[in-house]
Scaffold this motif. Sequence first.
Motif, PDB file in Angstrom:
ATOM      1  N   GLU A  41       0.828  -1.211   0.000  1.00 48.27           N
ATOM      2  CA  GLU A  41       0.000   0.000   0.000  1.00 48.27           C
ATOM      3  C   GLU A  41       0.867   1.268   0.000  1.00 48.27           C
ATOM      4  N   GLU A  42       1.870   1.294   0.881  1.00 45.86           N
ATOM      5  CA  GLU A  42       2.760   2.463   0.972  1.00 45.86           C
ATOM      6  C   GLU A  42       3.492   2.720  -0.342  1.00 45.86           C
ATOM      7  N   VAL A  43       4.070   1.666  -0.898  1.00 42.60           N
ATOM      8  CA  VAL A  43       4.843   1.809  -2.137  1.00 42.60           C
ATOM      9  C   VAL A  43       3.942   2.251  -3.284  1.00 42.60           C
ATOM     10  N   THR A  44       2.754   1.672  -3.371  1.00 45.52           N
ATOM     11  CA  THR A  44       1.832   2.025  -4.452  1.00 45.52           C
ATOM     12  C   THR A  44       1.435   3.494  -4.357  1.00 45.52           C
ATOM     13  N   GLN A  45       1.067   3.939  -3.164  1.00 41.90           N
ATOM     14  CA  GLN A  45       0.683   5.348  -2.991  1.00 41.90           C
ATOM     15  C   GLN A  45       1.861   6.279  -3.292  1.00 41.90           C
ATOM     16  N   THR A  46       3.025   5.943  -2.774  1.00 43.66           N
ATOM     17  CA  THR A  46       4.210   6.776  -2.989  1.00 43.66           C
ATOM     18  C   THR A  46       4.577   6.831  -4.469  1.00 43.66           C
ATOM     19  N   THR A  47       4.386   5.719  -5.171  1.00 38.58           N
ATOM     20  CA  THR A  47       4.678   5.682  -6.602  1.00 38.58           C
ATOM     21  C   THR A  47       3.853   6.726  -7.347  1.00 38.58           C
ATOM     22  N   PHE A  48       2.569   6.810  -7.031  1.00 39.95           N
ATOM     23  CA  PHE A  48       1.720   7.778  -7.731  1.00 39.95           C
ATOM     24  C   PHE A  48       2.037   9.214  -7.330  1.00 39.95           C
ATOM     25  N   VAL A  49       2.436   9.407  -6.081  1.00 37.64           N
ATOM     26  CA  VAL A  49       2.860  10.750  -5.660  1.00 37.64           C
ATOM     27  C   VAL A  49       4.101  11.155  -6.452  1.00 37.64           C
ATOM     28  N   LYS A  50       5.076  10.240  -6.550  1.00 37.29           N
ATOM     29  CA  LYS A  50       6.303  10.528  -7.305  1.00 37.29           C
ATOM     30  C   LYS A  50       6.011  10.744  -8.785  1.00 37.29           C
ATOM     31  N   LEU A  51       5.094   9.940  -9.323  1.00 37.09           N
ATOM     32  CA  LEU A  51       4.723  10.086 -10.738  1.00 37.09           C
ATOM     33  C   LEU A  51       4.194  11.498 -10.995  1.00 37.09           C
ATOM     34  N   TRP A  52       3.331  11.976 -10.105  1.00 40.47           N
ATOM     35  CA  TRP A  52       2.755  13.310 -10.285  1.00 40.47           C
ATOM     36  C   TRP A  52       3.813  14.407 -10.072  1.00 40.47           C
ATOM     37  N   GLU A  53       4.592  14.269  -9.000  1.00 40.01           N
ATOM     38  CA  GLU A  53       5.588  15.299  -8.686  1.00 40.01           C
ATOM     39  C   GLU A  53       6.687  15.387  -9.745  1.00 40.01           C
ATOM     40  N   ASN A  54       7.006  14.273 -10.380  1.00 39.00           N
ATOM     41  CA  ASN A  54       8.079  14.235 -11.377  1.00 39.00           C
ATOM     42  C   ASN A  54       7.540  14.057 -12.794  1.00 39.00           C
ATOM     43  N   ARG A  55       6.315  14.474 -13.023  1.00 39.40           N
ATOM     44  CA  ARG A  55       5.683  14.254 -14.325  1.00 39.40           C
ATOM     45  C   ARG A  55       6.428  14.922 -15.480  1.00 39.40           C
ATOM     46  N   GLN A  56       7.144  16.008 -15.198  1.00 45.05           N
ATOM     47  CA  GLN A  56       7.886  16.689 -16.263  1.00 45.05           C
ATOM     48  C   GLN A  56       9.070  15.854 -16.747  1.00 45.05           C
ATOM     49  N   ARG A  57       9.506  14.893 -15.930  1.00 46.17           N
ATOM     50  CA  ARG A  57      10.651  14.053 -16.289  1.00 46.17           C
ATOM     51  C   ARG A  57      10.244  12.791 -17.048  1.00 46.17           C
ATOM     52  N   LEU A  58       8.943  12.579 -17.219  1.00 43.94           N
ATOM     53  CA  LEU A  58       8.499  11.398 -17.962  1.00 43.94           C
ATOM     54  C   LEU A  58       9.009  11.477 -19.395  1.00 43.94           C
ATOM     55  N   ASN A  59       9.392  10.336 -19.922  1.00 42.56           N
ATOM     56  CA  ASN A  59       9.917  10.273 -21.278  1.00 42.56           C
ATOM     57  C   ASN A  59       8.811   9.775 -22.205  1.00 42.56           C
ATOM     58  N   PRO A  60       8.357  10.613 -23.141  1.00 38.35           N
ATOM     59  CA  PRO A  60       7.264  10.218 -24.035  1.00 38.35           C
ATOM     60  C   PRO A  60       7.645   9.070 -24.979  1.00 38.35           C
ATOM     61  N   GLU A  61       8.926   8.766 -25.076  1.00 41.00           N
ATOM     62  CA  GLU A  61       9.379   7.699 -25.974  1.00 41.00           C
ATOM     63  C   GLU A  61       9.416   6.336 -25.277  1.00 41.00           C
ATOM     64  N   ILE A  62       9.166   6.309 -23.973  1.00 38.16           N
ATOM     65  CA  ILE A  62       9.161   5.058 -23.212  1.00 38.16           C
ATOM     66  C   ILE A  62       7.733   4.824 -22.728  1.00 38.16           C
ATOM     67  N   ALA A  63       7.282   3.590 -22.822  1.00 34.20           N
ATOM     68  CA  ALA A  63       5.914   3.246 -22.419  1.00 34.20           C
ATOM     69  C   ALA A  63       5.648   3.700 -20.986  1.00 34.20           C
ATOM     70  N   LEU A  64       4.476   4.254 -20.775  1.00 28.65           N
ATOM     71  CA  LEU A  64       4.099   4.746 -19.449  1.00 28.65           C
ATOM     72  C   LEU A  64       4.131   3.607 -18.430  1.00 28.65           C
ATOM     73  N   SER A  65       3.670   2.440 -18.820  1.00 29.27           N
ATOM     74  CA  SER A  65       3.656   1.308 -17.886  1.00 29.27           C
ATOM     75  C   SER A  65       5.060   0.986 -17.392  1.00 29.27           C
ATOM     76  N   LEU A  66       6.037   1.028 -18.299  1.00 32.71           N
ATOM     77  CA  LEU A  66       7.419   0.756 -17.914  1.00 32.71           C
ATOM     78  C   LEU A  66       7.918   1.796 -16.919  1.00 32.71           C
ATOM     79  N   GLN A  67       7.597   3.055 -17.156  1.00 32.27           N
ATOM     80  CA  GLN A  67       8.043   4.125 -16.263  1.00 32.27           C
ATOM     81  C   GLN A  67       7.362   4.031 -14.895  1.00 32.27           C
ATOM     82  N   VAL A  68       6.078   3.688 -14.883  1.00 34.27           N
ATOM     83  CA  VAL A  68       5.342   3.566 -13.626  1.00 34.27           C
ATOM     84  C   VAL A  68       5.921   2.414 -12.793  1.00 34.27           C
TER      85      VAL A  68
END
Length: 188
Positions: A41-68
């Motif tokens: 539960e902790e890791v899953t919640q933290t993952t989504f917090v990090k995803l949102w906080e670091n959304r500018q660093r997402l790479n559009p050339e890599i599948a979202l599932s892989l990055q998540v």
Amino acid sequence: MSAIADIQAGDPFVFEQVYEEYYLKLYHFVLGKTRSEWLAEEVTQTTFVKLWENRQRLNPEIALSLQVFRIARTTMIDYIRKQNHLSFALTQLKSKPEAAANELDAKIDYNETNRKLAKALTELPEMRRKVFELSRLEGMSYKDIAEQLSISVKTVEKHISKALQQLRPLLYGILLIGWILRNFIKNI
């Protein structure tokens, strides 16, 4: 527009869709690795917090599932390391109370220093802070930072120099207080 681009643009609706799509998958992934519902539960919640906080660093050339899942894996490893450090510290405290207390004091000093540094970084202008974090916290070269932020290497150098000038008084103050406290404790 792709989900990554929408998330980078701050679209909460798309982020919620991604959350709903990946929440259970991430939860079961972590649960399968750790056998701990709390940790999953902790890791899953933290993952989504990090995803949102670091959304500018997402790479559009890599599948979202892989990055998540990469964020989840890294987060899980961090939590496990913290738990192991805590278990080790408690064991040390039981077996060698004085040495463990000194080590614990050092870790508290380290954590306090990190908090002060993090606060000082928030006071830097945004671009200077980004450049400093990419260089000093993520270990990127000046050339790579320049390319990522579309600025010149000279501009990167100037931002680093000014950031260090601004942070130096804080860092000297922290070091001085630490030195005074250590010498005071030795003389007791």
